[in-house]
Motif scaffolding. Structure first.
Motif, PDB file in Angstrom:
ATOM      1  N   GLN A   1      11.154   4.302 -47.346  1.00 49.62           N
ATOM      2  CA  GLN A   1      10.871   5.689 -46.981  1.00 49.62           C
ATOM      3  C   GLN A   1      11.340   6.685 -48.036  1.00 49.62           C
ATOM      4  N   PHE A   2      12.527   6.464 -48.563  1.00 48.33           N
ATOM      5  CA  PHE A   2      13.027   7.387 -49.594  1.00 48.33           C
ATOM      6  C   PHE A   2      12.156   7.276 -50.845  1.00 48.33           C
ATOM      7  N   ARG A   3      11.877   6.030 -51.210  1.00 47.41           N
ATOM      8  CA  ARG A   3      11.041   5.785 -52.394  1.00 47.41           C
ATOM      9  C   ARG A   3       9.689   6.498 -52.268  1.00 47.41           C
ATOM     10  N   CYS A   4       9.097   6.391 -51.083  1.00 42.76           N
ATOM     11  CA  CYS A   4       7.771   6.992 -50.879  1.00 42.76           C
ATOM     12  C   CYS A   4       7.847   8.519 -50.891  1.00 42.76           C
ATOM     13  N   ARG A   5       8.895   9.061 -50.291  1.00 42.80           N
ATOM     14  CA  ARG A   5       9.056  10.520 -50.309  1.00 42.80           C
ATOM     15  C   ARG A   5       9.222  11.032 -51.747  1.00 42.80           C
ATOM     16  N   VAL A   6      10.006  10.322 -52.549  1.00 41.46           N
ATOM     17  CA  VAL A   6      10.200  10.737 -53.949  1.00 41.46           C
ATOM     18  C   VAL A   6       8.859  10.699 -54.670  1.00 41.46           C
ATOM     19  N   GLN A   7       8.134   9.621 -54.441  1.00 40.57           N
ATOM     20  CA  GLN A   7       6.847   9.436 -55.119  1.00 40.57           C
ATOM     21  C   GLN A   7       5.854  10.534 -54.738  1.00 40.57           C
ATOM     22  N   GLU A   8       5.784  10.833 -53.444  1.00 44.73           N
ATOM     23  CA  GLU A   8       4.811  11.849 -52.999  1.00 44.73           C
ATOM     24  C   GLU A   8       5.216  13.232 -53.520  1.00 44.73           C
ATOM     25  N   PHE A   9       6.543  13.463 -53.654  1.00 44.83           N
ATOM     26  CA  PHE A   9       7.035  14.741 -54.180  1.00 44.83           C
ATOM     27  C   PHE A   9       6.621  14.904 -55.636  1.00 44.83           C
TER      28      PHE A   9
END
Ligand code: ATP
Ligand code: MG
Length: 279
Positions: free
Chosen positions: A116-124
């Motif tokens: 989840q953190f990885r995906c949030r960073v990526q989408e940001f």
């Protein structure tokens, strides 16, 4: 955006002061850092928010718990981040519910928990590039202030990070702690994130008058010469004062000497992250 997790399972070694003061040094040098408070103790949040957080403040927990693959939702990092009035840098607050996140799957769908953190960073990253309609992002560095543990929440932070900074005290326990930490990092690389790198070990809070500290520093230099930062931060009352008053070390009266160490560290971080990214 190069994302750096500031970690050490040991408490009180300077993870929070490193995260915030390094961010202010990067800002001073013309970068645009983001600080994420990943620690339920909320020390960086109190510092940067300049007041006690309330239940109405959107936090990193909201962002992780609601992730469902939709980059435009109201809990994306872009919507949750705010600017610190007292320090002048962008940050994402933590909240106490992050403590539960390290024990079980309160945060949601357990199979994707570490992602989840990885995906949030990526989408940001993607959203910022799109917003600027160029290949550049507004934020070029992200510093993640982690809690004193090697538990599950650290695994999620590391799954989304590019590099790691480890503040350490010059003592025997810290030496042992670093080798435990290296084992954890190896596991994370294998399972979640094979590009994760230790950017550097940062000796902090050194009493330079103590012979024991110089001996331990020499030992660290022998064993970890490849990852030790050249910068080492001595004990300075101003470091403590800026954390206590919730202010910016670059602008704090009488703190020029203390600030100079973080400016040197910022140069090393920029150079090491550039080399790591090019590799
Ligand atoms: N170089 C330094 N000089 C003087 N005081 C320092 C220095 N580094 C850290 N401190 C002080 O030591 C205390 C612990 O620092 P900090 O809160 O950054 O540690 P931490 O690793 O984030 O702790 P925790 O594990 O609880 O999150 C704080 O009061 C801070 O102001
Ligand atoms: Mg801390």
């Amino acid at each position: 955006m190069y994302t750096i997790a500031v970690i050490n399972q040991k408490g009180g070694v300077g993870k929070t002061v490193t995260s915030v003061n390094l961010a202010t040094a990067l800002k001073h040098k013309g970068h645009d850092p983001l600080v994420i408070d990943y620690d339920p103790q909320m020390n960086a949040t109190d510092w940067l928010m300049g007041r006690e957080a309330t239940d109405d403040d959107a936090t990193i927990f909201d962002s992780l718990a609601t992730w469902d693959g939709d980059a435009t939702d109201e809990w994306s990092f872009a919507n949750v981040l705010r600017t610190s009035e007292s320090v002048g840098i962008d940050f994402i607050p933590s909240d106490r519910r992050m403590a539960a996140a390290s024990f079980d799957s309160v945060i949601g769908r357990s199979p994707v928990f570490p992602q989840q953190f990885r995906c949030r960073v990526q989408e940001f990253r993607t959203a910022e590039v799109q917003r600027n309609s160029s290949s550049t992002m507004k934020h070029d560095y992200c510093l993640v202030d982690c809690p004193p543990s090697l538990g599950r929440s650290i695994a999620t932070a590391l799954a989304g990070a590019d590099g790691i900074i480890v503040p350490i005290h010059a003592d025997r326990f810290s030496m042992r702690g670093v080798s435990q930490l290296q084992d954890t990092i190896k596991q994370i690389r294998k399972v979640h994130n094979d590009s994760l790198r230790i950017l550097g070990l940062l000796p902090n809070d050194l009493d330079l008058r103590s012979g024991l500290v110089s001996d331990m520093q020499e030992k660290f230099e022998d064993v970890y010469s490849d990852i030790l930062f050249e910068t080492a931060i001595p004990w300075r009352s101003k470091v403590n004062e800026v954390a206590t008053h919730g202010t910016n070390i670059m602008e704090y009266d009488g703190a020029a000497d203390a600030a100079s160490y973080y400016l040197n560290l910022a140069d090393e971080v920029v150079e090491r992250s550039r080399v790591a990214t090019a590799a």
